[in-house]
Design a protein around this motif. Structure first.
Motif, PDB file in Angstrom:
ATOM      1  N   GLU A  87       0.859  -1.191   0.000  1.00 27.20           N
ATOM      2  CA  GLU A  87       0.000   0.000   0.000  1.00 27.20           C
ATOM      3  C   GLU A  87       0.898   1.245   0.000  1.00 27.20           C
ATOM      4  O   GLU A  87       1.911   1.273   0.702  1.00 27.20           O
ATOM      5  CB  GLU A  87      -0.868  -0.025   1.254  1.00 27.20           C
ATOM      6  N   TYR A  88       0.524   2.219  -0.782  1.00 30.18           N
ATOM      7  CA  TYR A  88       1.313   3.459  -0.900  1.00 30.18           C
ATOM      8  C   TYR A  88       0.368   4.636  -0.698  1.00 30.18           C
ATOM      9  O   TYR A  88      -0.786   4.591  -1.121  1.00 30.18           O
ATOM     10  CB  TYR A  88       1.954   3.558  -2.291  1.00 30.18           C
ATOM     11  N   ARG A  89       0.889   5.720  -0.067  1.00 29.36           N
ATOM     12  CA  ARG A  89       0.058   6.903   0.195  1.00 29.36           C
ATOM     13  C   ARG A  89       0.749   8.151  -0.349  1.00 29.36           C
ATOM     14  O   ARG A  89       1.982   8.247  -0.290  1.00 29.36           O
ATOM     15  CB  ARG A  89      -0.142   7.096   1.707  1.00 29.36           C
ATOM     16  N   ALA A  90      -0.048   9.078  -0.816  1.00 29.93           N
ATOM     17  CA  ALA A  90       0.540  10.319  -1.342  1.00 29.93           C
ATOM     18  C   ALA A  90      -0.499  11.433  -1.352  1.00 29.93           C
ATOM     19  O   ALA A  90      -1.704  11.173  -1.352  1.00 29.93           O
ATOM     20  CB  ALA A  90       1.038  10.089  -2.766  1.00 29.93           C
ATOM     21  N   LYS A  91       0.026  12.665  -1.375  1.00 34.23           N
ATOM     22  CA  LYS A  91      -0.881  13.822  -1.459  1.00 34.23           C
ATOM     23  C   LYS A  91      -1.392  14.016  -2.884  1.00 34.23           C
ATOM     24  O   LYS A  91      -2.486  14.541  -3.100  1.00 34.23           O
ATOM     25  CB  LYS A  91      -0.139  15.096  -1.019  1.00 34.23           C
ATOM     26  N   THR A  92      -0.561  13.635  -3.851  1.00 34.80           N
ATOM     27  CA  THR A  92      -0.962  13.783  -5.261  1.00 34.80           C
ATOM     28  C   THR A  92      -0.546  12.537  -6.050  1.00 34.80           C
ATOM     29  O   THR A  92       0.379  11.820  -5.647  1.00 34.80           O
ATOM     30  CB  THR A  92      -0.289  15.012  -5.920  1.00 34.80           C
ATOM     31  N   VAL A  93      -1.228  12.335  -7.166  1.00 32.98           N
ATOM     32  CA  VAL A  93      -0.913  11.186  -8.034  1.00 32.98           C
ATOM     33  C   VAL A  93      -0.892  11.670  -9.486  1.00 32.98           C
ATOM     34  O   VAL A  93      -1.781  12.422  -9.910  1.00 32.98           O
ATOM     35  CB  VAL A  93      -1.985  10.073  -7.887  1.00 32.98           C
ATOM     36  N   ILE A  94       0.141  11.246 -10.212  1.00 33.15           N
ATOM     37  CA  ILE A  94       0.159  11.460 -11.666  1.00 33.15           C
ATOM     38  C   ILE A  94       0.034  10.088 -12.326  1.00 33.15           C
ATOM     39  O   ILE A  94       0.850   9.197 -12.066  1.00 33.15           O
ATOM     40  CB  ILE A  94       1.453  12.155 -12.130  1.00 33.15           C
ATOM     41  N   ILE A  95      -0.982   9.941 -13.154  1.00 31.62           N
ATOM     42  CA  ILE A  95      -1.149   8.671 -13.872  1.00 31.62           C
ATOM     43  C   ILE A  95      -0.503   8.829 -15.248  1.00 31.62           C
ATOM     44  O   ILE A  95      -0.899   9.682 -16.048  1.00 31.62           O
ATOM     45  CB  ILE A  95      -2.633   8.302 -14.000  1.00 31.62           C
ATOM     46  N   ALA A  96       0.524   8.030 -15.476  1.00 39.65           N
ATOM     47  CA  ALA A  96       1.274   8.099 -16.740  1.00 39.65           C
ATOM     48  C   ALA A  96       1.466   6.664 -17.249  1.00 39.65           C
ATOM     49  O   ALA A  96       2.573   6.245 -17.555  1.00 39.65           O
ATOM     50  CB  ALA A  96       2.620   8.792 -16.505  1.00 39.65           C
ATOM     51  N   SER A  97       0.351   5.929 -17.285  1.00 36.42           N
ATOM     52  CA  SER A  97       0.439   4.487 -17.562  1.00 36.42           C
ATOM     53  C   SER A  97       0.437   4.162 -19.057  1.00 36.42           C
ATOM     54  O   SER A  97       0.542   2.997 -19.440  1.00 36.42           O
ATOM     55  CB  SER A  97      -0.708   3.754 -16.854  1.00 36.42           C
ATOM     56  N   GLY A  98       0.289   5.175 -19.916  1.00 30.04           N
ATOM     57  CA  GLY A  98       0.485   4.971 -21.348  1.00 30.04           C
ATOM     58  C   GLY A  98      -0.657   4.258 -22.059  1.00 30.04           C
ATOM     59  O   GLY A  98      -1.779   4.141 -21.555  1.00 30.04           O
ATOM     60  N   ALA A  99      -0.357   3.805 -23.248  1.00 32.19           N
ATOM     61  CA  ALA A  99      -1.338   3.117 -24.088  1.00 32.19           C
ATOM     62  C   ALA A  99      -0.565   2.125 -24.952  1.00 32.19           C
ATOM     63  O   ALA A  99       0.661   2.198 -25.047  1.00 32.19           O
ATOM     64  CB  ALA A  99      -2.070   4.118 -24.986  1.00 32.19           C
ATOM     65  N   HIS A 100      -1.287   1.212 -25.522  1.00 30.54           N
ATOM     66  CA  HIS A 100      -0.613   0.317 -26.469  1.00 30.54           C
ATOM     67  C   HIS A 100      -1.444   0.222 -27.742  1.00 30.54           C
ATOM     68  O   HIS A 100      -2.670   0.359 -27.705  1.00 30.54           O
ATOM     69  CB  HIS A 100      -0.377  -1.072 -25.859  1.00 30.54           C
ATOM     70  N   PHE A 101      -0.750   0.029 -28.858  1.00 35.78           N
ATOM     71  CA  PHE A 101      -1.453  -0.109 -30.127  1.00 35.78           C
ATOM     72  C   PHE A 101      -2.123  -1.476 -30.174  1.00 35.78           C
ATOM     73  O   PHE A 101      -1.553  -2.459 -29.717  1.00 35.78           O
ATOM     74  CB  PHE A 101      -0.484   0.042 -31.307  1.00 35.78           C
ATOM     75  N   ARG A 102      -3.338  -1.484 -30.699  1.00 37.81           N
ATOM     76  CA  ARG A 102      -4.017  -2.765 -30.848  1.00 37.81           C
ATOM     77  C   ARG A 102      -3.204  -3.618 -31.825  1.00 37.81           C
ATOM     78  O   ARG A 102      -2.862  -3.152 -32.926  1.00 37.81           O
ATOM     79  CB  ARG A 102      -5.423  -2.530 -31.394  1.00 37.81           C
ATOM     80  N   PRO A 103      -2.843  -4.823 -31.435  1.00 32.66           N
ATOM     81  CA  PRO A 103      -2.038  -5.637 -32.347  1.00 32.66           C
ATOM     82  C   PRO A 103      -2.797  -5.994 -33.632  1.00 32.66           C
ATOM     83  O   PRO A 103      -4.031  -6.023 -33.634  1.00 32.66           O
ATOM     84  CB  PRO A 103      -1.711  -6.888 -31.531  1.00 32.66           C
ATOM     85  N   ILE A 104      -2.054  -6.261 -34.688  1.00 33.79           N
ATOM     86  CA  ILE A 104      -2.666  -6.591 -35.987  1.00 33.79           C
ATOM     87  C   ILE A 104      -3.423  -7.918 -35.884  1.00 33.79           C
ATOM     88  O   ILE A 104      -4.462  -8.099 -36.505  1.00 33.79           O
ATOM     89  CB  ILE A 104      -1.563  -6.651 -37.080  1.00 33.79           C
ATOM     90  N   GLY A 105      -2.881  -8.826 -35.097  1.00 36.20           N
ATOM     91  CA  GLY A 105      -3.598 -10.078 -34.853  1.00 36.20           C
ATOM     92  C   GLY A 105      -3.277 -11.181 -35.860  1.00 36.20           C
ATOM     93  O   GLY A 105      -4.057 -12.115 -36.012  1.00 36.20           O
ATOM     94  N   CYS A 106      -2.108 -11.070 -36.525  1.00 36.46           N
ATOM     95  CA  CYS A 106      -1.753 -12.115 -37.508  1.00 36.46           C
ATOM     96  C   CYS A 106      -0.732 -13.086 -36.906  1.00 36.46           C
ATOM     97  O   CYS A 106      -0.131 -12.794 -35.871  1.00 36.46           O
ATOM     98  CB  CYS A 106      -1.169 -11.472 -38.767  1.00 36.46           C
TER      99      CYS A 106
END
Ligand code: NAP
Length: 316
Positions: free
Chosen positions: A104-123
């Motif tokens: 468990e972690y505690r803080a006064k502020t949080v920055i969410i910088a979890s990004g994104a991923h490209f949907r794979p082509i699926g081949c």
């Protein structure tokens, strides 16, 4: 753990590390929590040449650039750990983050910088040729496909706009779309139809990719007839390119019960990086934004740290 940080940053990609750097310089007691490898999407890129100030001649990889960013944020005192945050209580002055490992972690502020991923082509064999012919970023990688044949998968704005951009580099660009009509806006469609270097394969998806070290053949399946057609790279070229633009997926699954507002799956936050929850900011690809690049992610990180510092000052 009873310690209360000034700031916790979730994600150690360009946005998170830039936020760490700026927060360190603001002398905020800062913890960066990364689930896996630092860098996010950029760690998949074999060569980065569009981040200002790089020495291009050394052909720096995404991981090299991230290692330098990490060193810089460490140097200004941001602490860094690996853990997998899976639940967040964000209302109130102290934010509480819990991980799948029971921490468990505690803080006064949080920055969410979890990004994104490209949907794979699926081949078939897609993972084997990522970064070896398969790319999800024309701005980053077009230059590696000068005078080669390139295929683009998708029929939306991204696919068609990026296909047009790729014609400045490639000798020919073929758009593969699963229907017989594009989703992209009409203006962009018209530009693509008029472009001599672009052709189309309709009603089709990529079934399989192959090659030795680099991509040199792709097999395309007609979804109406089931017919398979193999396209080989020109032997003089030795390789071809395949770009996937079939939508992005932001990394927000862990936020589903957090009370954060989303828009089209992305955290709803403007240039100020403020989310709907006071003291919680979103930086980089995970937020609603126009251009998802290393430079814009780093910019967001700086803004978010600045806003976190202002928020903390307002609490006292
Ligand atoms: P998108 O609009 O969701 O288009 C995705 C495309 O990929 C569609 O053509 C879709 O086919 C196809 N697709 C989806 N899943 C597939 C699969 N499994 N296999 C094969 N094809 C698949 O995504 P986007 O182009 O990345 O754009 C995202 C948003 O950003 C959109 O709102 C777009 O308008 C916006 N955008 C705007 C601009 C601009 O304004 N300049 C530029 C880029 C993006 P179907 O058509 O058959 O569903």
């Amino acid at each position: 753990m009873n310690k209360i940080y000034d700031l916790i940053i979730i994600g150690a990609g360009p946005a998170g590390l830039a936020a760490g750097l700026y927060a360190g310089r603001y002398q905020l007691d800062t913890l960066i929590i990364e689930k896996a490898q630092d860098g996010g999407q950029i760690s998949l890129t074999s060569e980065i040449e569009n981040y200002p100030g790089q020495i291009i001649d050394v052909k720096e990889s995404g991981n090299d650039l991230i290692a330098r960013m990490r060193k810089q944020s460490d140097g200004f005192g941001a602490k860094h750990i690996n853990d997998d945050i899976n639940s967040l209580k964000l209302e109130g002055d102290i934010k509480v983050l819990s991980s799948s490992y029971g921490n468990e972690y505690r803080a006064k502020t949080v920055i969410i910088a979890s990004g994104a991923h490209f949907r794979p082509i699926g081949c078939k064999n897609e993972d084997k040729f990522r970064g070896m012919g398969i790319s999800f970023c024309a701005t980053c990688d077009a230059n590696f496909f000068r005078n080669l044949q390139v295929f683009v998968v998708g029929g939306g704005d991204s696919a068609v706009e990026e296909a047009i951009y790729l014609t400045k580099f490639a000798k020919k660009v073929t758009i593969i779309h699963r229907r017989d009509e594009l989703r992209a806006n009409k203006t962009v469609q018209e530009k693509a139809f008029k472009n001599d270097k672009i052709d189309f394969i309709w009603d089709s998806v990529v079934d399989e990719v192959n090659g030795s070290d680099v991509l040199n053949s792709i097999t395309i399946k007609n979804v109406k007839t089931g017919e398979l057609t193999k396209y080989d790279a020109d032997p003089k070229d030795g390789m071809m390119g395949l770009f996937g633009f079939i939508g992005m997926q932001p990394n927000t699954e862990f936020l589903k019960d957090s009370g954060i507002e989303f828009e089209n799956g992305y955290i709803k936050a403007g240039e100020s990086t403020h989310t709907n929850i006071p003291g919680v900011f979103a930086a980089g690809d995970v937020r609603t934004k126009l251009l998802r690049q290393v430079i814009t992610a780093a910019s967001d990180g700086a803004v978010a740290a600045h806003e976190a510092e202002k928020y903390i000052a307002s609490l006292s």
